[in-house]
Design a protein around this motif. Structure first.
Motif, PDB file in Angstrom:
ATOM      1  N   GLU A 143       0.813  -1.219   0.000  1.00 36.89           N
ATOM      2  CA  GLU A 143       0.000   0.000   0.000  1.00 36.89           C
ATOM      3  C   GLU A 143       0.844   1.266   0.000  1.00 36.89           C
ATOM      4  O   GLU A 143       0.397   2.303  -0.484  1.00 36.89           O
ATOM      5  N   GLU A 144       2.065   1.199   0.516  1.00 38.11           N
ATOM      6  CA  GLU A 144       2.867   2.410   0.674  1.00 38.11           C
ATOM      7  C   GLU A 144       4.120   2.451  -0.188  1.00 38.11           C
ATOM      8  O   GLU A 144       4.604   3.535  -0.529  1.00 38.11           O
ATOM      9  N   THR A 145       4.676   1.282  -0.551  1.00 38.88           N
ATOM     10  CA  THR A 145       5.963   1.272  -1.261  1.00 38.88           C
ATOM     11  C   THR A 145       5.933   0.428  -2.530  1.00 38.88           C
ATOM     12  O   THR A 145       5.061  -0.428  -2.703  1.00 38.88           O
ATOM     13  N   ILE A 146       6.903   0.676  -3.370  1.00 37.97           N
ATOM     14  CA  ILE A 146       7.148  -0.147  -4.548  1.00 37.97           C
ATOM     15  C   ILE A 146       8.656  -0.409  -4.599  1.00 37.97           C
ATOM     16  O   ILE A 146       9.452   0.453  -4.225  1.00 37.97           O
ATOM     17  N   THR A 147       9.037  -1.607  -5.020  1.00 35.22           N
ATOM     18  CA  THR A 147      10.456  -1.953  -5.114  1.00 35.22           C
ATOM     19  C   THR A 147      10.959  -1.709  -6.533  1.00 35.22           C
ATOM     20  O   THR A 147      10.342  -2.157  -7.509  1.00 35.22           O
ATOM     21  N   VAL A 148      12.075  -1.001  -6.622  1.00 31.15           N
ATOM     22  CA  VAL A 148      12.740  -0.795  -7.913  1.00 31.15           C
ATOM     23  C   VAL A 148      14.171  -1.315  -7.790  1.00 31.15           C
ATOM     24  O   VAL A 148      14.685  -1.516  -6.689  1.00 31.15           O
ATOM     25  N   TYR A 149      14.795  -1.538  -8.936  1.00 31.35           N
ATOM     26  CA  TYR A 149      16.128  -2.130  -8.951  1.00 31.35           C
ATOM     27  C   TYR A 149      17.122  -1.227  -9.674  1.00 31.35           C
ATOM     28  O   TYR A 149      16.787  -0.537 -10.637  1.00 31.35           O
ATOM     29  N   GLN A 150      18.360  -1.250  -9.180  1.00 31.01           N
ATOM     30  CA  GLN A 150      19.467  -0.563  -9.824  1.00 31.01           C
ATOM     31  C   GLN A 150      20.725  -1.419  -9.681  1.00 31.01           C
ATOM     32  O   GLN A 150      20.854  -2.193  -8.726  1.00 31.01           O
ATOM     33  N   ALA A 151      21.644  -1.261 -10.620  1.00 32.23           N
ATOM     34  CA  ALA A 151      22.922  -1.980 -10.577  1.00 32.23           C
ATOM     35  C   ALA A 151      24.056  -0.975 -10.507  1.00 32.23           C
ATOM     36  O   ALA A 151      24.068   0.011 -11.249  1.00 32.23           O
ATOM     37  N   TYR A 152      25.005  -1.224  -9.594  1.00 32.10           N
ATOM     38  CA  TYR A 152      26.113  -0.291  -9.395  1.00 32.10           C
ATOM     39  C   TYR A 152      27.420  -1.035  -9.154  1.00 32.10           C
ATOM     40  O   TYR A 152      27.427  -2.223  -8.833  1.00 32.10           O
ATOM     41  N   ARG A 153      28.501  -0.296  -9.263  1.00 28.99           N
ATOM     42  CA  ARG A 153      29.791  -0.856  -8.875  1.00 28.99           C
ATOM     43  C   ARG A 153      29.854  -0.932  -7.349  1.00 28.99           C
ATOM     44  O   ARG A 153      29.051  -0.306  -6.638  1.00 28.99           O
ATOM     45  N   LYS A 154      30.816  -1.675  -6.867  1.00 30.60           N
ATOM     46  CA  LYS A 154      30.917  -2.013  -5.446  1.00 30.60           C
ATOM     47  C   LYS A 154      30.905  -0.784  -4.542  1.00 30.60           C
ATOM     48  O   LYS A 154      30.184  -0.751  -3.536  1.00 30.60           O
ATOM     49  N   GLU A 155      31.711   0.240  -4.884  1.00 31.43           N
ATOM     50  CA  GLU A 155      31.863   1.387  -3.988  1.00 31.43           C
ATOM     51  C   GLU A 155      30.542   2.122  -3.758  1.00 31.43           C
ATOM     52  O   GLU A 155      30.216   2.508  -2.635  1.00 31.43           O
ATOM     53  N   ILE A 156      29.776   2.295  -4.822  1.00 32.45           N
ATOM     54  CA  ILE A 156      28.491   2.988  -4.692  1.00 32.45           C
ATOM     55  C   ILE A 156      27.503   2.127  -3.916  1.00 32.45           C
ATOM     56  O   ILE A 156      26.812   2.613  -3.015  1.00 32.45           O
ATOM     57  N   ALA A 157      27.446   0.844  -4.255  1.00 34.30           N
ATOM     58  CA  ALA A 157      26.467  -0.054  -3.632  1.00 34.30           C
ATOM     59  C   ALA A 157      26.711  -0.207  -2.128  1.00 34.30           C
ATOM     60  O   ALA A 157      25.771  -0.110  -1.319  1.00 34.30           O
ATOM     61  N   ILE A 158      27.943  -0.435  -1.742  1.00 35.50           N
ATOM     62  CA  ILE A 158      28.256  -0.645  -0.327  1.00 35.50           C
ATOM     63  C   ILE A 158      27.947   0.599   0.501  1.00 35.50           C
ATOM     64  O   ILE A 158      27.371   0.523   1.591  1.00 35.50           O
ATOM     65  N   SER A 159      28.301   1.766  -0.017  1.00 35.72           N
ATOM     66  CA  SER A 159      28.016   3.021   0.691  1.00 35.72           C
ATOM     67  C   SER A 159      26.518   3.249   0.815  1.00 35.72           C
ATOM     68  O   SER A 159      26.025   3.681   1.864  1.00 35.72           O
TER      69      SER A 159
END
Length: 197
Positions: free
Chosen positions: A13-29
């Motif tokens: 009712e409140e959220t939707i899940t979206v996806y993104q792909a990133y390199r390690k440094e961006i994803a971990i942070s």
């Protein structure tokens, strides 16, 4: 073949899940802060995708350079729908615009771009409907990062597990792991805005 346009997603009712792909440094942070922070660049366009399998197609099951980490991001539905309402199609359509110049002006002034691409099955082959990709720019990126995000999870091991099963030809086992994506409910006005062409 005529492709129907559909938004299928994991949502409540409140959220939707979206996806993104990133390199390690961006994803971990991003996971550590539960927010996109440096080295993520606010001034760059960022694309979000509600379709898990389209993300797998785009990232090669998290194998392509710079896309080794897959993030599942829960965002507010009100933010998602704001993006749709304030969007412009990423390519010219004569049924929507009287000229290419008119389309270019709207595109330049829009904080969101929409693209409809053939959805994929678990083998990453085209299905009979198109899935939406949403490009956020300028104001939309600020809203996304600062106002819409509820949670960020790194689901790379999950993606790799499914891919490993597929490589071992354990197709049914892989399919069972997929999260069911349902057709996202849109108001009549919003549906016309994004699919009426």
């Amino acid at each position: 073949m005529t492709f129907e346009k559909q938004i299928r997603a994991v949502y409540n009712e409140e959220t939707i899940t979206v996806y993104q792909a990133y390199r390690k440094e961006i994803a971990i942070s991003a996971v550590a802060h539960q927010k996109f922070v440096f080295p993520f660049k606010m001034e760059r366009m960022t694309w979000i995708k509600p379709s898990f399998l389209w993300m797998m197609y785009r990232s090669g099951w998290a194998t392509k350079e710079g896309q080794e980490h897959i993030l599942a991001i829960k965002i507010k539905r009100e933010g998602f729908e704001w993006a749709l309402k304030n969007s412009c199609l990423s390519h010219f359509e004569s049924s929507l615009f009287s000229s290419q110049e008119e389309w270019k002006i709207k595109l330049q002034n829009s904080p969101v771009r929409l693209q409809w691409d053939p959805e994929k099955d678990i083998h990453l082959q085209n299905l009979h409907y198109r899935s939406i990709q949403i490009g956020l720019n300028g104001t939309a990126v600020c809203h996304y990062v600062n106002d819409w995000i509820i949670s960020i999870n790194d689901i790379t091991p999950f993606c790799k597990k499914i891919h490993s099963l597929l490589l071992d030809n354990k197709i049914e086992e892989a399919k069972i792991l997929l999260t069911v994506e349902n057709i996202y409910p849109l108001s009549h006005e919003l549906r016309k805005t994004i699919t009426d062409f």
